[in-house]
Design a protein around this motif. Structure first.
Motif, PDB file in Angstrom:
ATOM      1  N   SER A 147       0.453  -1.726   5.250  1.00  0.00           N
ATOM      2  CA  SER A 147       0.036  -2.467   4.058  1.00  0.00           C
ATOM      3  C   SER A 147      -0.123  -3.930   4.416  1.00  0.00           C
ATOM      4  O   SER A 147       0.190  -4.360   5.537  1.00  0.00           O
ATOM      5  N   THR A 148      -0.598  -4.695   3.446  1.00  0.00           N
ATOM      6  CA  THR A 148      -0.724  -6.140   3.607  1.00  0.00           C
ATOM      7  C   THR A 148      -0.089  -6.823   2.388  1.00  0.00           C
ATOM      8  O   THR A 148       0.119  -6.207   1.343  1.00  0.00           O
ATOM      9  N   GLY A 149       0.192  -8.127   2.570  1.00  0.00           N
ATOM     10  CA  GLY A 149       0.735  -8.912   1.467  1.00  0.00           C
ATOM     11  C   GLY A 149       0.483 -10.388   1.704  1.00  0.00           C
ATOM     12  O   GLY A 149       0.451 -10.842   2.853  1.00  0.00           O
ATOM     13  N   PHE A 150       0.308 -11.136   0.600  1.00  0.00           N
ATOM     14  CA  PHE A 150      -0.062 -12.557   0.756  1.00  0.00           C
ATOM     15  C   PHE A 150       1.179 -13.392   1.091  1.00  0.00           C
ATOM     16  O   PHE A 150       2.282 -13.140   0.614  1.00  0.00           O
ATOM     17  N   ILE A 151       0.940 -14.412   1.951  1.00  0.00           N
ATOM     18  CA  ILE A 151       2.044 -15.238   2.444  1.00  0.00           C
ATOM     19  C   ILE A 151       2.121 -16.586   1.732  1.00  0.00           C
ATOM     20  O   ILE A 151       2.963 -17.428   2.105  1.00  0.00           O
ATOM     21  N   ASN A 152       1.289 -16.830   0.737  1.00  0.00           N
ATOM     22  CA  ASN A 152       1.337 -18.114   0.021  1.00  0.00           C
ATOM     23  C   ASN A 152       2.735 -18.328  -0.575  1.00  0.00           C
ATOM     24  O   ASN A 152       3.291 -17.429  -1.212  1.00  0.00           O
ATOM     25  N   THR A 153       3.262 -19.510  -0.350  1.00  0.00           N
ATOM     26  CA  THR A 153       4.618 -19.829  -0.814  1.00  0.00           C
ATOM     27  C   THR A 153       4.558 -21.053  -1.715  1.00  0.00           C
ATOM     28  O   THR A 153       4.156 -22.137  -1.269  1.00  0.00           O
ATOM     29  N   PRO A 154       4.964 -20.952  -2.977  1.00  0.00           N
ATOM     30  CA  PRO A 154       4.890 -22.103  -3.895  1.00  0.00           C
ATOM     31  C   PRO A 154       6.032 -23.080  -3.646  1.00  0.00           C
ATOM     32  O   PRO A 154       7.147 -22.694  -3.278  1.00  0.00           O
ATOM     33  N   THR A 184       9.411  -5.200   1.830  1.00  0.00           N
ATOM     34  CA  THR A 184      10.510  -4.507   1.154  1.00  0.00           C
ATOM     35  C   THR A 184      10.101  -3.098   0.761  1.00  0.00           C
ATOM     36  O   THR A 184      10.869  -2.130   0.933  1.00  0.00           O
ATOM     37  N   LEU A 185       8.893  -2.944   0.202  1.00  0.00           N
ATOM     38  CA  LEU A 185       8.402  -1.613  -0.184  1.00  0.00           C
ATOM     39  C   LEU A 185       8.341  -0.700   1.024  1.00  0.00           C
ATOM     40  O   LEU A 185       8.745   0.473   0.953  1.00  0.00           O
ATOM     41  N   ALA A 186       7.837  -1.244   2.142  1.00  0.00           N
ATOM     42  CA  ALA A 186       7.733  -0.421   3.346  1.00  0.00           C
ATOM     43  C   ALA A 186       9.114   0.004   3.831  1.00  0.00           C
ATOM     44  O   ALA A 186       9.304   1.157   4.254  1.00  0.00           O
ATOM     45  N   TYR A 187      10.091  -0.883   3.750  1.00  0.00           N
ATOM     46  CA  TYR A 187      11.439  -0.543   4.191  1.00  0.00           C
ATOM     47  C   TYR A 187      12.041   0.548   3.315  1.00  0.00           C
ATOM     48  O   TYR A 187      12.791   1.406   3.798  1.00  0.00           O
ATOM     49  N   LEU A 188      11.711   0.545   2.020  1.00  0.00           N
ATOM     50  CA  LEU A 188      12.255   1.546   1.093  1.00  0.00           C
ATOM     51  C   LEU A 188      11.439   2.829   1.082  1.00  0.00           C
ATOM     52  O   LEU A 188      11.721   3.744   0.298  1.00  0.00           O
ATOM     53  N   GLY A 189      10.412   2.901   1.973  1.00  0.00           N
ATOM     54  CA  GLY A 189       9.588   4.103   2.039  1.00  0.00           C
ATOM     55  C   GLY A 189       8.608   4.217   0.895  1.00  0.00           C
ATOM     56  O   GLY A 189       8.165   5.330   0.556  1.00  0.00           O
ATOM     57  N   LEU A 190       8.240   3.090   0.298  1.00  0.00           N
ATOM     58  CA  LEU A 190       7.313   3.081  -0.833  1.00  0.00           C
ATOM     59  C   LEU A 190       5.990   2.504  -0.391  1.00  0.00           C
ATOM     60  O   LEU A 190       5.896   1.740   0.569  1.00  0.00           O
ATOM     61  N   ASP A 191       4.964   2.839  -1.153  1.00  0.00           N
ATOM     62  CA  ASP A 191       3.626   2.325  -0.881  1.00  0.00           C
ATOM     63  C   ASP A 191       3.302   1.254  -1.902  1.00  0.00           C
ATOM     64  O   ASP A 191       3.850   1.238  -3.012  1.00  0.00           O
ATOM     65  N   VAL A 192       2.386   0.365  -1.547  1.00  0.00           N
ATOM     66  CA  VAL A 192       2.012  -0.682  -2.502  1.00  0.00           C
ATOM     67  C   VAL A 192       1.407  -0.088  -3.765  1.00  0.00           C
ATOM     68  O   VAL A 192       1.460  -0.708  -4.842  1.00  0.00           O
ATOM     69  N   ASP A 193       0.823   1.119  -3.658  1.00  0.00           N
ATOM     70  CA  ASP A 193       0.254   1.746  -4.851  1.00  0.00           C
ATOM     71  C   ASP A 193       1.338   2.193  -5.830  1.00  0.00           C
ATOM     72  O   ASP A 193       1.053   2.489  -6.995  1.00  0.00           O
ATOM     73  N   ASP A 194       2.591   2.270  -5.352  1.00  0.00           N
ATOM     74  CA  ASP A 194       3.697   2.643  -6.247  1.00  0.00           C
ATOM     75  C   ASP A 194       4.126   1.497  -7.154  1.00  0.00           C
ATOM     76  O   ASP A 194       4.908   1.692  -8.086  1.00  0.00           O
ATOM     77  N   LEU A 195       3.631   0.294  -6.870  1.00  0.00           N
ATOM     78  CA  LEU A 195       4.078  -0.898  -7.594  1.00  0.00           C
ATOM     79  C   LEU A 195       3.343  -1.013  -8.925  1.00  0.00           C
ATOM     80  O   LEU A 195       2.107  -1.022  -8.966  1.00  0.00           O
ATOM     81  N   THR A 196       4.095  -1.094  -9.992  1.00  0.00           N
ATOM     82  CA  THR A 196       3.514  -1.248 -11.335  1.00  0.00           C
ATOM     83  C   THR A 196       4.238  -2.388 -12.054  1.00  0.00           C
ATOM     84  O   THR A 196       5.347  -2.788 -11.706  1.00  0.00           O
ATOM     85  N   LEU A 197       3.605  -2.882 -13.091  1.00  0.00           N
ATOM     86  CA  LEU A 197       4.187  -3.954 -13.911  1.00  0.00           C
ATOM     87  C   LEU A 197       4.581  -3.389 -15.259  1.00  0.00           C
ATOM     88  O   LEU A 197       3.728  -2.895 -16.002  1.00  0.00           O
TER      89      LEU A 197
END
Length: 633
Positions: A147-154, A184-197
């Motif tokens: 997976s990928t994820g953005f690294i922008n840090t506020p 974190t998702l990858a470590y828990l064995g989850l996919d980014v598609d599992d993420l919901t709001l």
């Protein structure tokens, strides 16, 4: 009126503090105090599931100038085969050499650790509007990764990183995770598609990240830079690090060399001026702290504006209630106690519940409110002192004035009923004395006489109510109550007669006429207080007992005595243990204005120095003798 003005000023102060706090004018200093809580808590042991691999200056010297061939990264992945997740904090958004790209893509696809690549958002302005665009890794590499994820840090207004934005909701139909959340998702064995709001925040499996889609998640930082275990890229690549070090771990790979300008301050390193051992964090370590917060479910939550304003309001109101009636030193102690209590509660809520309450604005409110209340109290005390001094300075002893200054409520406007003894005194034959005398001579004689009488009255704790031409009126037991008011009055009356005798001796030596005085004494409840209007007040006593004392003074002419005491005063003397055997009864007289006749007595007073028991006749130290007239009476 002054008290109401004080409270108006406090209300205005609270309104100003509420407005400034609501507008965020204290924000920069609130952020600094938030960092202070981390300093008080100190460093914590970092999450053992996370290790870092740094691209530092030493690795660049050993491997060669950066950018390295991507085959080097592929080799590193093979060294990390025992890890569970490998996160690359490097932007691989363009193709490199074909052989290296192919080697890296194969390594990413190979079975082993899940790999997460970094993306970033770029921002540009078009037609006055800011546009957001996602810059993803080069597509073959992105496709080969987990997976990928953005690294922008506020950062906050003071350029300190205190939290992360866990996901973006604007680019895709689903939440797009940050780099740290994707790892974190990858470590828990989850996919980014599992993420919901959901209503409570971001949800994926058992993972819950509280977030409303518009703010950051405040990270629980373990410490400053290099808190997490960190290994050099070149050492791992050369096999100088035991592969078991990375087994089942999250391994984050990224730059720490100053060449990359990828360093940030966190709450442990909020100042670059004096850092000591608190080093800034590389971006790599910011991600590590965020991942640790996600895995532990340990976040900080900032209290909403309504709660912060309520705390500020309660701080101001509590300060008023706690200090309004205290002396300055006690008020200071109470104020410091409130400030310390507020600090302790704020820190405890932050540490145990993860709740961040504003502290500076309530603290300033406590200090300013205390200052305002204290100044108001001091001004009011000074005004009371001046008022009491103006009312009583010429009529009561200095020690009585001091007590009235401390307790101004003892002399309320309108008066109060109080048990007192009243003395009236008058000069006999003053009209005949003043005939043929120059006015200046008469005034000088009166001043000399009144000065001596006033000193006697003050010495026995009396209050000079007023001068009445050539007479005077004095009170004992007011304004400061005294259980021995009758005893004090009788002793003062006796000394007044003695002082007149002494003055007569002086005047006789000067060849001047002598004075004779008459004294009337009565005791009982009267109305005493400041009577009059706010423009013109006079402290005095009114009532039947006052009138009776005046009538008794005038009866001295009829009975040819110098002092007449009522049966009411006699009763008070007996209650106070004063020996009255020496008083001589004159009889019972009808007094104008009274329905019942009054029994009256007279005495000649003399005293010798003695102790507290000197008034007991059986000890012979202070006695009342049968009446006698003054010389020439």
């Amino acid at each position: 009126m002054r008290r109401s003005r004080r409270y108006v000023a406090v209300v205005v102060l609270l309104a100003v503090m509420l407005a400034t706090a609501g507008l965020g004018l204290w924000e920069r200093w609130e952020l600094m105090l938030y960092d202070t809580w981390f300093g008080l808590r100190g460093r914590e042991t970092p999450d053992p599931r996370i290790v870092l691999v740094e691209i530092d200056d030493a690795s660049i010297r050993e491997i060669g100038p950066f950018v390295w061939p991507r085959s080097v990264h592929a080799d590193l992945i093979t060294k990390l085969a025992s890890a569970r997740v490998v996160g690359w904090d490097l932007l691989l958004d363009a193709p490199g050499d074909p052989a290296g790209d192919e080697a890296l893509a194969r390594a990413l696809k190979a079975s082993g650790p899940a790999t997460v690549l970094a993306s970033t958002f770029t921002f540009s302005q078009e037609n006055g509007e800011w546009m957001q665009q996602l810059q993803q890794p080069w597509s073959p590499l992105a496709a080969a990764s987990h997976s990928t994820g953005f690294i922008n840090t506020p950062t906050d207004v003071d350029n300190v990183v205190r939290g992360v934005i866990p996901a973006d909701l604007n680019t895709f139909a689903r939440p797009y995770p940050s780099f740290s959340l994707a790892v974190t998702l990858a470590y828990l064995g989850l996919d980014v598609d599992d993420l919901t709001l959901g209503p409570a925040g971001l949800v994926a499996g058992h993972l819950r990240v509280p977030w409303n889609g518009a703010s950051r998640v405040l990270v629980d930082f373990a410490g400053p830079g290099r808190t997490f275990p960190i290994y050099r890229y070149a050492d791992v690549l050369a096999g100088r690090i035991d592969p078991q070090t990375f087994r089942d771990k999250i391994v984050l790979i990224g730059p720490t060399s100053p060449l990359f300008h990828d360093e940030y301050n966190n709450p442990f390193t909020r100042s670059n001026l004096v850092l000591g051992a608190a080093l800034p964090s590389p971006g790599l370590e910011l991600h590590a702290n965020a991942i640790a917060s996600f895995l532990r479910g340990r976040y900080f939550h900032r209290a909403g504006t309504p709660l912060n304003l309520l705390v500020l309001l309660l701080a101001g109101a509590g300060t008023v209630l706690a200090t309004r009636r205290l002396r300055p030193w006690l008020g200071t102690a109470a104020m410091l106690g409130m400030a310390g209590g507020l600090a302790a509660i704020t820190y405890w809520l932050w540490l145990s519940m993860g709740l961040w309450l504003n502290f500076l604005a309530p603290l300033i409110t406590i200090a300013l409110t205390f200052t305002l209340v204290t100044l108001s109290n001091l001004i009011e005390a000074e005004l009371n002192r001046r008022r009491v001094q103006e009312l009583f300075g010429r009529y009561v002893p200095p020690e009585v004035v001091s007590e009235l200054v401390q307790h101004p409520e003892m002399v309320p406007l309108g008066g109060q009923r109080q048990e007192v003894t009243v003395i009236f005194s008058d000069i006999r034959g003053f009209t005949s004395y003043s005939e043929g005398q120059a006015p200046e001579t008469v005034v000088a004689r009166l001043n000399e006489y009144f000065t001596a009488m006033t000193e006697v009255i003050f010495r026995h704790g009396g209050t000079l109510d007023k001068y009445l031409g050539d007479g005077l009126m004095a009170l004992f037991g007011a304004p400061v109550p005294s259980p021995h008011h009758a005893r004090q009055a009788l002793k003062a009356a006796g000394e007044m007669l003695t002082r007149v005798e002494e003055l007569n001796q002086t005047w006789a030596e000067r060849g001047e006429k002598l004075f004779r005085i008459g004294i009337g004494i009565n005791s009982g409840p009267v109305l005493v207080g400041n009577i009059g209007s706010p423009r013109r007040l006079e402290y005095t006593a009114i009532g039947e007992e006052v009138n009776l004392a005046s009538r008794l003074e005038s009866l001295n002419k009829e009975f040819k005595t110098s002092m007449i005491i009522s049966e009411r005063t006699l009763a008070c003397l007996e209650q106070q243990g004063f020996a009255t055997a020496g008083l001589r009864e004159l009889g019972t007289v009808a007094v104008r204005g009274l329905e019942q006749p009054v029994k009256i007595f007279t005495a000649h007073f003399s005293s010798q120095e003695g102790g507290e028991d000197g008034d007991r006749a059986e000890q012979g130290r202070e006695t009342v003798h049968p009446a006698g007239n003054q010389p020439g009476a």
